[in-house]
Design a protein around this motif. Structure first.
Motif, PDB file in Angstrom:
ATOM      1  N   UNK A  35      42.077  11.106   9.446  1.00  0.00           N
ATOM      2  CA  UNK A  35      41.905  12.222   8.510  1.00  0.00           C
ATOM      3  C   UNK A  35      41.685  11.685   7.096  1.00  0.00           C
ATOM      4  N   UNK A  36      42.486  10.708   6.704  1.00  0.00           N
ATOM      5  CA  UNK A  36      42.334  10.123   5.365  1.00  0.00           C
ATOM      6  C   UNK A  36      41.011   9.367   5.224  1.00  0.00           C
ATOM      7  N   UNK A  37      40.584   8.711   6.281  1.00  0.00           N
ATOM      8  CA  UNK A  37      39.293   8.026   6.260  1.00  0.00           C
ATOM      9  C   UNK A  37      38.162   9.045   6.123  1.00  0.00           C
ATOM     10  N   UNK A  43      34.512  11.687  -0.093  1.00  0.00           N
ATOM     11  CA  UNK A  43      34.449  11.216  -1.486  1.00  0.00           C
ATOM     12  C   UNK A  43      33.195  10.392  -1.721  1.00  0.00           C
ATOM     13  N   UNK A  44      32.914   9.486  -0.822  1.00  0.00           N
ATOM     14  CA  UNK A  44      31.747   8.610  -0.955  1.00  0.00           C
ATOM     15  C   UNK A  44      30.449   9.410  -0.905  1.00  0.00           C
ATOM     16  N   UNK A  56      34.518  15.829  -7.406  1.00  0.00           N
ATOM     17  CA  UNK A  56      34.889  15.175  -6.144  1.00  0.00           C
ATOM     18  C   UNK A  56      36.343  15.475  -5.811  1.00  0.00           C
ATOM     19  N   UNK A  57      37.220  15.435  -6.832  1.00  0.00           N
ATOM     20  CA  UNK A  57      38.641  15.715  -6.614  1.00  0.00           C
ATOM     21  C   UNK A  57      38.878  17.143  -6.149  1.00  0.00           C
ATOM     22  N   UNK A  58      37.986  18.034  -6.496  1.00  0.00           N
ATOM     23  CA  UNK A  58      38.100  19.426  -6.072  1.00  0.00           C
ATOM     24  C   UNK A  58      37.432  19.635  -4.708  1.00  0.00           C
ATOM     25  N   UNK A  59      36.244  19.081  -4.537  1.00  0.00           N
ATOM     26  CA  UNK A  59      35.443  19.343  -3.336  1.00  0.00           C
ATOM     27  C   UNK A  59      36.058  18.748  -2.072  1.00  0.00           C
ATOM     28  N   UNK A  61      39.308  17.962  -1.003  1.00  0.00           N
ATOM     29  CA  UNK A  61      40.361  18.718  -0.316  1.00  0.00           C
ATOM     30  C   UNK A  61      39.909  20.116   0.116  1.00  0.00           C
ATOM     31  N   UNK A  62      39.020  20.726  -0.643  1.00  0.00           N
ATOM     32  CA  UNK A  62      38.521  22.052  -0.253  1.00  0.00           C
ATOM     33  C   UNK A  62      37.792  21.988   1.085  1.00  0.00           C
ATOM     34  N   UNK A  63      36.943  20.998   1.252  1.00  0.00           N
ATOM     35  CA  UNK A  63      36.205  20.848   2.516  1.00  0.00           C
ATOM     36  C   UNK A  63      37.166  20.581   3.667  1.00  0.00           C
ATOM     37  N   UNK A  64      38.155  19.716   3.442  1.00  0.00           N
ATOM     38  CA  UNK A  64      39.121  19.399   4.502  1.00  0.00           C
ATOM     39  C   UNK A  64      39.937  20.640   4.868  1.00  0.00           C
ATOM     40  N   UNK A  65      40.333  21.419   3.879  1.00  0.00           N
ATOM     41  CA  UNK A  65      41.083  22.649   4.139  1.00  0.00           C
ATOM     42  C   UNK A  65      40.230  23.646   4.919  1.00  0.00           C
ATOM     43  N   UNK A  66      38.978  23.800   4.539  1.00  0.00           N
ATOM     44  CA  UNK A  66      38.085  24.735   5.237  1.00  0.00           C
ATOM     45  C   UNK A  66      37.879  24.307   6.684  1.00  0.00           C
ATOM     46  N   UNK A  67      37.630  23.026   6.904  1.00  0.00           N
ATOM     47  CA  UNK A  67      37.435  22.524   8.271  1.00  0.00           C
ATOM     48  C   UNK A  67      38.692  22.752   9.100  1.00  0.00           C
ATOM     49  N   UNK A  68      39.867  22.456   8.523  1.00  0.00           N
ATOM     50  CA  UNK A  68      41.120  22.659   9.248  1.00  0.00           C
ATOM     51  C   UNK A  68      41.338  24.126   9.561  1.00  0.00           C
ATOM     52  N   UNK A  69      41.049  25.008   8.603  1.00  0.00           N
ATOM     53  CA  UNK A  69      41.221  26.443   8.833  1.00  0.00           C
ATOM     54  C   UNK A  69      40.310  26.922   9.965  1.00  0.00           C
TER      55      UNK A  69
END
Length: 147
Positions: A35-37, A43-44, A56-59, A61-69
């Motif tokens: 998950x961290x990778x 980020x890259x 990048x700092x905003x996008x 975690x937002x993408x990860x949260x959306x995918x998880x949801x």
């Protein structure tokens, strides 16, 4: 019929099998690392797309949260979590799952009293105590001029 505490402990130990602690730790480490990778990969990708550091700092975690949801909503995340254990709980994915799961579970009770009322039943205490701890931390830094 009343049973003693020792008898109850013996019955509980017999009914619940021992979990393979080492294997669970390895799985949690690997899934959490994946998950961290994935977050670092995002980020890259965002950096190479020309986004600034703040975006990048905003996008990410937002993408990860959306995918998880989405994965929670379609029932896939719970299947992953059964194998990954704490590897899915510790990162931000655990937070997203803890918001979406109760919302889905109580949707039959209606939009307001079901979904909306229960959405933060698990994540709510984390938010409350997290904000409280950050305020306390901020006050300590301010009072002792540590910044």
């Amino acid at each position: 019929m009343s049973i003693s505490k020792d008898e109850y402990s013996k019955m509980a130990d017999k009914a619940s099998p021992n979990s393979p602690i080492l294997l669970n730790c390895i799985k949690a480490f690997l899934f959490g690392g994946l998950i961290c990778t994935f977050g670092q990969l995002l980020n890259t990708i965002f950096e190479s797309a020309g986004l600034g550091e703040n975006e990048i700092k905003i996008a990410t975690p937002c993408i990860i949260i959306i995918i998880t949801a989405i994965l929670t909503g379609i029932g896939v995340f719970d299947k992953i979590a059964r194998h990954a254990g704490a590897g899915t709980i510790v990162p931000i994915t655990g937070f997203a799952n803890s918001v979406v799961s109760p919302a889905l579970e109580f949707k039959h009770e209606g939009a307001v009293l079901g979904t909306a009322a229960q959405m933060f039943s698990i994540a709510g205490p984390v938010i409350v105590y997290g904000v409280g701890a950050s305020v306390l931390y901020g006050l300590i830094i301010y009072i002792f001029k540590l910044y």
